[in-house]
Design an enzyme around this catalytic site. Structure first.
Site, PDB file in Angstrom:
ATOM      1  N   CYS A   1      84.084  25.589 -11.905  1.00 58.57           N
ATOM      2  CA  CYS A   1      84.154  24.255 -12.482  1.00 58.57           C
ATOM      3  C   CYS A   1      84.220  23.221 -11.349  1.00 58.57           C
ATOM      4  O   CYS A   1      84.367  23.573 -10.180  1.00 58.57           O
ATOM      5  CB  CYS A   1      85.370  24.131 -13.403  1.00 58.57           C
TER       6      CYS A   1
ATOM      7  N   HIS B   1      92.852  28.106 -12.174  1.00 63.54           N
ATOM      8  CA  HIS B   1      91.648  28.931 -12.195  1.00 63.54           C
ATOM      9  C   HIS B   1      91.667  29.975 -11.081  1.00 63.54           C
ATOM     10  O   HIS B   1      92.368  29.828 -10.081  1.00 63.54           O
ATOM     11  CB  HIS B   1      90.411  28.046 -12.073  1.00 63.54           C
TER      12      HIS B   1
ATOM     13  N   GLU C   1      89.506  30.766  -8.792  1.00 58.50           N
ATOM     14  CA  GLU C   1      89.064  30.323  -7.469  1.00 58.50           C
ATOM     15  C   GLU C   1      90.191  29.593  -6.745  1.00 58.50           C
ATOM     16  O   GLU C   1      90.440  29.820  -5.556  1.00 58.50           O
ATOM     17  CB  GLU C   1      87.864  29.379  -7.580  1.00 58.50           C
TER      18      GLU C   1
ATOM     19  N   CYS D   1      87.482  23.351  -9.163  1.00 57.38           N
ATOM     20  CA  CYS D   1      87.467  24.443  -8.189  1.00 57.38           C
ATOM     21  C   CYS D   1      86.434  24.171  -7.102  1.00 57.38           C
ATOM     22  O   CYS D   1      86.654  24.526  -5.943  1.00 57.38           O
ATOM     23  CB  CYS D   1      87.197  25.774  -8.875  1.00 57.38           C
TER      24      CYS D   1
HETATM   25 ZN   LIG Z   1      87.822  26.028 -11.999  1.00 58.21          ZN
END
Ligand SMILES: [Zn+2]
Length: 160
Positions: free
Chosen positions: A103, A77, A79, A106
């Protein structure tokens, strides 16, 4: 007389997050992140993509199917990439700008990196388990959450 219609710091950093998202190969969801310190210096950026050296032509971008045949098994992801791209710089007390609410995976990385504030543009899935766990963790860890307020990118990032 100086200009008065210049963009704010928040718009500048969210703009960089949105520009970073344009690098994503994901056909469905493009997410970008930008991490800055308290002096408005950019520490890192990231977007969602396959791990380094793992071909994004050979790995799947599908959302459905056996786990190994979906993108969820492989994609890093935005992040997490931004945190890992910081090249050893301390992210303590930094601010993370991200185009989509983080999420839970992260969220864990954001907390462990010492980031103190998350400014997000969209919260598309507020009721999903991942978002609820993120909120719970951020609250426990004392991380400030802020919805990006500007209308500048209401219709996405318009390039020039
Ligand atoms: Zn994430």
């Amino acid at each position: 007389m100086k200009r008065h219609d210049y963009i704010t710091w928040e718009e500048y950093f969210m703009g960089i997050a949105l520009l970073s998202a344009r690098r994503s190969k994901d056909p469905n969801t493009q997410v970008g992140a930008c991490i800055v310190n308290e002096n408005n210096i950019i520490l890192s950026t990231g977007y969602n993509g396959m791990p380094k050296g793992c071909s994004d032509d050979d790995l799947p971008w599908d959302r459905d199917g056996d786990f190994q045949d979906t993108k969820y098994a492989y994609v890093c992801h935005a992040e997490l990439n931004a945190i890992l791209n910081s090249d050893g710089r301390s992210l303590a007390d930094a601010i993370l700008y991200v185009s989509l609410f983080p999420c839970n995976e992260c969220a864990k990385a954001i907390i462990q990196a010492g980031i103190k504030k998350v400014i997000y543009q969209e919260d598309k899935y507020p009721d999903c388990d991942a978002s609820e766990v993120s909120r719970k963790l951020f609250k426990m860890a004392g991380i400030t959450l802020e919805k990006f307020q500007s209308t500048l990118f209401e219709n996405g990032l318009t390039l020039f």
